[in-house]
Scaffold this motif. Structure first.
Motif, PDB file in Angstrom:
ATOM      1  N   ARG A  65       1.344  -1.044  -0.246  1.00  6.89           N
ATOM      2  CA  ARG A  65       0.236  -0.279  -0.211  1.00  6.89           C
ATOM      3  C   ARG A  65       0.859   1.379   0.335  1.00  6.89           C
ATOM      4  NH1 ARG A  65      -5.640  -0.691   3.295  1.00  6.89           N
ATOM      5  NH2 ARG A  65      -5.167   1.923   3.166  1.00  6.89           N
ATOM      6  N   ASP A  72      -5.598   8.751  -3.302  1.00  8.85           N
ATOM      7  CA  ASP A  72      -7.317   8.066  -3.383  1.00  8.85           C
ATOM      8  C   ASP A  72      -7.963   7.991  -4.374  1.00  8.85           C
ATOM      9  OD1 ASP A  72      -6.218   8.011  -0.552  1.00  8.85           O
ATOM     10  OD2 ASP A  72      -6.816   9.826  -0.237  1.00  8.85           O
ATOM     11  N   GLY A  73      -8.712   6.570  -4.661  1.00 10.25           N
ATOM     12  CA  GLY A  73      -9.547   6.455  -5.910  1.00 10.25           C
ATOM     13  C   GLY A  73      -9.047   6.282  -6.493  1.00 10.25           C
ATOM     14  N   ILE A  74      -7.344   6.231  -7.317  1.00 10.10           N
ATOM     15  CA  ILE A  74      -7.064   5.317  -8.058  1.00 10.10           C
ATOM     16  C   ILE A  74      -6.444   3.862  -7.561  1.00 10.10           C
ATOM     17  CG2 ILE A  74      -5.566   5.736  -9.429  1.00 10.10           C
ATOM     18  CD1 ILE A  74      -4.758   8.860  -9.000  1.00 10.10           C
ATOM     19  N   VAL A  75      -6.431   2.583  -8.550  1.00 11.62           N
ATOM     20  CA  VAL A  75      -6.360   1.472  -8.542  1.00 11.62           C
ATOM     21  C   VAL A  75      -5.904   1.049  -9.612  1.00 11.62           C
ATOM     22  CG1 VAL A  75      -6.593  -0.114  -7.294  1.00 11.62           C
ATOM     23  CG2 VAL A  75      -7.929   1.524  -5.883  1.00 11.62           C
ATOM     24  N   PHE A  90     -11.080   3.685 -11.003  1.00 13.49           N
ATOM     25  CA  PHE A  90     -11.534   5.193 -10.271  1.00 13.49           C
ATOM     26  C   PHE A  90     -12.529   5.076  -9.510  1.00 13.49           C
ATOM     27  CE2 PHE A  90      -9.192   6.366 -14.417  1.00 13.49           C
ATOM     28  CZ  PHE A  90      -7.748   6.887 -13.488  1.00 13.49           C
ATOM     29  N   SER A  91     -12.315   5.925  -8.397  1.00 11.62           N
ATOM     30  CA  SER A  91     -13.490   6.105  -7.780  1.00 11.62           C
ATOM     31  C   SER A  91     -13.692   7.591  -7.254  1.00 11.62           C
ATOM     32  CB  SER A  91     -13.287   4.969  -6.791  1.00 11.62           C
ATOM     33  OG  SER A  91     -12.439   4.845  -5.448  1.00 11.62           O
ATOM     34  N   ALA A  92     -14.960   7.818  -6.946  1.00  8.98           N
ATOM     35  CA  ALA A  92     -14.572   9.075  -5.401  1.00  8.98           C
ATOM     36  C   ALA A  92     -14.031   9.403  -4.542  1.00  8.98           C
ATOM     37  CB  ALA A  92     -16.130   9.841  -5.356  1.00  8.98           C
ATOM     38  N   GLN A  93     -13.783  10.428  -4.801  1.00 10.65           N
ATOM     39  CA  GLN A  93     -12.438  11.094  -3.881  1.00 10.65           C
ATOM     40  C   GLN A  93     -13.100  11.361  -2.161  1.00 10.65           C
ATOM     41  OE1 GLN A  93     -10.893  14.736  -4.302  1.00 10.65           O
ATOM     42  NE2 GLN A  93      -8.749  14.697  -3.201  1.00 10.65           N
ATOM     43  N   ASP A  94     -11.899  10.602  -1.684  1.00  9.81           N
ATOM     44  CA  ASP A  94     -12.336  10.545   0.032  1.00  9.81           C
ATOM     45  C   ASP A  94     -12.761  12.272   0.013  1.00  9.81           C
ATOM     46  OD1 ASP A  94     -11.328  10.338   3.342  1.00  9.81           O
ATOM     47  OD2 ASP A  94     -13.164   9.623   2.109  1.00  9.81           O
ATOM     48  N   ASP A  95     -13.647  11.903   0.866  1.00  8.25           N
ATOM     49  CA  ASP A  95     -14.021  13.858   1.251  1.00  8.25           C
ATOM     50  C   ASP A  95     -13.355  13.895   2.328  1.00  8.25           C
ATOM     51  OD1 ASP A  95     -16.029  14.296  -0.483  1.00  8.25           O
ATOM     52  OD2 ASP A  95     -17.447  13.388   0.945  1.00  8.25           O
ATOM     53  N   ALA A  98      -9.403  14.884   0.986  1.00 11.11           N
ATOM     54  CA  ALA A  98     -10.048  16.029   0.347  1.00 11.11           C
ATOM     55  C   ALA A  98      -9.481  17.543   0.562  1.00 11.11           C
ATOM     56  CB  ALA A  98     -10.302  15.846  -0.621  1.00 11.11           C
TER      57      ALA A  98
END
Length: 111
Positions: A65, A72-75, A90-95, A98
């Motif tokens: 990791r 964040d949000g990139i896998v 890609f997923s939504a960025q963790d608030d 951010a």
């Protein structure tokens, strides 16, 4: 120039150590990451510094990791065959992450 050469060598030594600890060959790491085995060898010898996408592919293939809000949000999701080599998801960025990045001075940024 000297710093980038030293960075490449140090990264290569770390990559080799983690790969060996995982018990896989350069060829297997290449397959899992969607990279050619010669690219893995060049990285391990310190002949190259990986691009960000290459770094994320290696991280996923090795099962390690990176704790950094910039990722964040990139896998990377490895493929199952050489004809389906994998892709980034890609997923939504963790608030929370951010806000930690966008408000310097409010405390430490995780990572």
């Amino acid at each position: 120039m000297k710093e980038s050469v030293e960075l490449a060598r140090h990264f290569g030594a770390n990559l080799r150590r983690v790969r060996r600890r995982a018990g896989i060959s350069q060829e297997e790491l290449g397959f899992r990451s969607g990279l050619h085995r010669t690219e893995v060898g060049l990285l391990e010898r310190g002949a190259r510094v990986p691009r960000i996408d290459t770094l994320l592919k290696l991280v996923a293939a090795l099962g390690v990791r990176i704790e950094c809000p910039l990722f964040d949000g990139i896998v990377w999701q490895g493929g199952e065959t050489t004809t389906r080599p994998g892709a980034f998801a890609f997923s939504a960025q963790d608030d929370k992450a951010a806000s930690a990045v966008s408000t310097p001075g409010d405390g430490p940024v995780r990572g």
